[in-house]
Design an enzyme around this catalytic site. Structure first.
Site, mmCIF file in Angstrom:
data_model
loop_
_atom_site.group_PDB
_atom_site.id
_atom_site.type_symbol
_atom_site.label_atom_id
_atom_site.label_comp_id
_atom_site.label_asym_id
_atom_site.label_seq_id
_atom_site.Cartn_x
_atom_site.Cartn_y
_atom_site.Cartn_z
ATOM 1 N N LYS A 183 9.569 -8.803 3.658
ATOM 2 C CA LYS A 183 8.231 -9.236 4.085
ATOM 3 C C LYS A 183 7.237 -8.757 3.037
ATOM 4 C CE LYS A 183 4.767 -8.473 5.563
ATOM 5 N NZ LYS A 183 3.411 -8.723 4.920
ATOM 6 N N GLU A 257 6.014 5.162 3.020
ATOM 7 C CA GLU A 257 5.327 5.693 1.836
ATOM 8 C C GLU A 257 3.900 5.189 1.948
ATOM 9 O OE1 GLU A 257 3.277 6.018 -1.111
ATOM 10 O OE2 GLU A 257 4.468 4.422 -2.027
ATOM 11 N N CYS A 291 -1.279 4.367 -5.259
ATOM 12 C CA CYS A 291 -1.322 5.296 -4.123
ATOM 13 C C CYS A 291 -1.315 6.750 -4.564
ATOM 14 C CB CYS A 291 -0.151 5.020 -3.174
ATOM 15 S SG CYS A 291 1.473 5.088 -3.971
ATOM 16 N N GLU A 389 -9.017 7.298 1.086
ATOM 17 C CA GLU A 389 -8.447 6.590 -0.058
ATOM 18 C C GLU A 389 -9.299 5.363 -0.378
ATOM 19 O OE1 GLU A 389 -3.994 5.483 -1.521
ATOM 20 O OE2 GLU A 389 -4.541 4.765 0.474
#
Length: 489
Positions: A183, A257, A291, A389
């Site tokens: 996906k 993650e 990230c 973030e």
């Protein structure tokens, strides 16, 4: 409709059960170039019914097909054929990344060739892995610990590095005998088409690799399907919390993650000019959309102003421009909503810190999702720009009193993905790194090696991907106590 130089055979179809089939949703995904804001590709969009069909195909292939029951060597022969196919298409993969998210073409070929090399490493890890081990036991004459595939894996990848992240998930699943439902992000599905074509070209059995790109609701439906034994997800912490709660509800396995807000500590022994060059060149990598990005810089208060001035001077030299221009150092953000998100955080930063450089759109670019590299100085570590973030080229400079205070500030975060210390003393780097609660840590910059374990502490995730350790997330261990040792394992 596809980007120039990309030759996908069936972009208007999904790959389910070994066949290219029309999407039951009847919808298409439009992919917009962040450089031009124009549609550059259209592909089939999977809906909930398509997700269910993919799970049924993967379930059947796992429960009744040959893949999980093949000898390791047989699986690896087919997997390596798949890798060879991908290696022959690294130029296409690079073009896909550039067209979809504005990744720099000057870097894209190297990035994707490296991604294929990582797949070779994964094959090597599997070759050395003992899927059945003889152990000593006081309970039986013969004891065997078998490591069996976990089952049907939903592999969900983000948009920033779509090939490397998806390919790694698929690779670990395949070499351990799992079947996969891919996906990809709806913003970057093209690489997953090429992975599916590689599986087909290599002759993998039907249903072992399936492809269903979809929007958020259909993706949630996939995660909720009880036919999924494990979810491997890379993306935001918010989405990761939802996946963890769904998997927890049925005790399904998951590897997550997630986000990061990683800190770089600047020690007194590291020159200011060198620190400025390193930090300013790092924050513009992939337009800050990494990230593990070092987006917080912690510096002794007495050196703060000097470092702020030096970073601002370096940011002023950054070449901002189209991602296809070899001279460009900072390309566009990946999409309009990401640009709007970064601009929102810049406005938040103006309220609570000193804007030392940037903060606006480049005056020479009136089309595309471009933003200047941005530096905030005198940042309070409790502020939103230091704690949340941003996922863009925005750097927060945080003053500290001493090394102990720097370590405290670095750990004062809900995240724990990565970190760094800028120092010429390797022993000091090791000592500081052991005290920073992150899954990764590097001396003098943003350092990552996907042939080694990668993942986070705290809200940066659960589990590890990469290295031989990555295999463990895709197997279940079974203890067998027998009256005699079998003739073959």
């Amino acid at each position: 409709m596809l980007p120039q130089g990309v030759a996908i055979a069936h972009p208007d179809r999904l790959h389910i059960g070994g066949a290219w089939v029309p999407a039951q949703s009847g919808r298409m995904i439009e992919i917009v170039s962040p450089d031009s804001e124009q549609v550059v590709a259209r592909v089939a969009e999977a809906g909930e019914a398509d997700m269910d069909a993919a799970v049924r195909a993967a379930r059947d292939a796992f429960d009744h097909g040959p893949w999980p029951r093949m000898a390791k060597a047989e699986r690896l022969v087919l997997f390596r054929k798949m890798v060879d196919h991908l290696r022959s298409r690294t130029d296409e993969l690079a073009r896909c990344w550039n067209a979809q998210v504005g990744g720099l073409m000057s870097f894209a070929p190297m990035m994707h060739a490296g991604g294929v090399m990582t797949l070779d490493q994964i094959a090597g890890f599997a070759e050395a892995f003992e899927f059945a081990e003889v152990r000593a036991s006081m309970a039986a004459p013969a004891a065997i610990v078998a490591h069996e595939p976990v089952g049907v894996v939903a592999a969900i990848a983000p948009w920033n590095a779509p090939f490397g992240i998806m390919a790694n998930k698929v690779a670990y699943a395949l070499v351990t005998g799992c079947t996969v439902v891919m996906k990809p992000s709806p913003e970057t599905p093209l690489e997953a088409w090429i992975i599916a074509e590689a599986a087909e070209a290599a002759g993998l059995p039907p249903g072992v690799v399936n492809l269903v790109p979809g929007q958020r609701e259909a993706s949630d439906h996939l995660v909720c399907n009880p036919g999924i034994d494990k979810v491997s997800f890379t993306g935001s912490t918010i989405a990761g919390k939802r996946i963890a709660s769904v998997c927890g509800g049925r005790i399904a396995r998951c590897t997550l993650e997630l986000g990061g807000k990683s800190a770089a500590i600047v020690r007194d022994d590291f020159p200011i000019e060198a620190a400025a060059k390193l930090l300013s060149s790092t924050i513009v990598q992939m337009s800050g959309q990494i990230c593990a990005m070092l987006s917080r810089v912690i510096v002794p208060r007495g050196r703060h102003d000097e470092l702020a001035d030096a970073i601002a001077a370096e940011m002023a030299k950054v070449a901002i421009g189209p991602s296809t221009d070899p001279a460009t150092q900072l390309g566009p953000l990946a999409m309009k909503r990401q640009l709007e998100r970064v601009e929102m955080y810049i406005e938040e930063g103006r309220k609570c810190a000193d804007l030392a450089y940037g903060g606006g759109r480049p005056s020479h670019l009136n089309v595309g999702y471009f933003i200047e590299p941005t530096l905030f100085a005198n940042v309070d570590n409790t502020s939103r720009i230091a704690q949340e973030e941003i996922f863009g080229p925005v750097l927060s400079l945080i003053p500290c009193e001493d090394e102990e205070d720097a370590i405290r500030i670095a750990n004062e975060s809900a995240y724990g993905l990565n970190g760094s210390v800028l120092t010429q003393d390797a022993q000091a780097a090791y000592a500081i790194g052991r005290r920073i609660r992150t899954g990764g840590f590097g001396q003098n910059g943003l350092r990552m090696d996907f042939g080694l374990p990668f993942g986070g502490f705290k809200q940066s995730g659960v589990g590890r991907e990469g290295g031989p350790e990555g295999l463990w997330a895709y197997v279940e261990s079974k203890t067998m106590l027998l009256d005699a040792m079998p003739s073959t394992l």
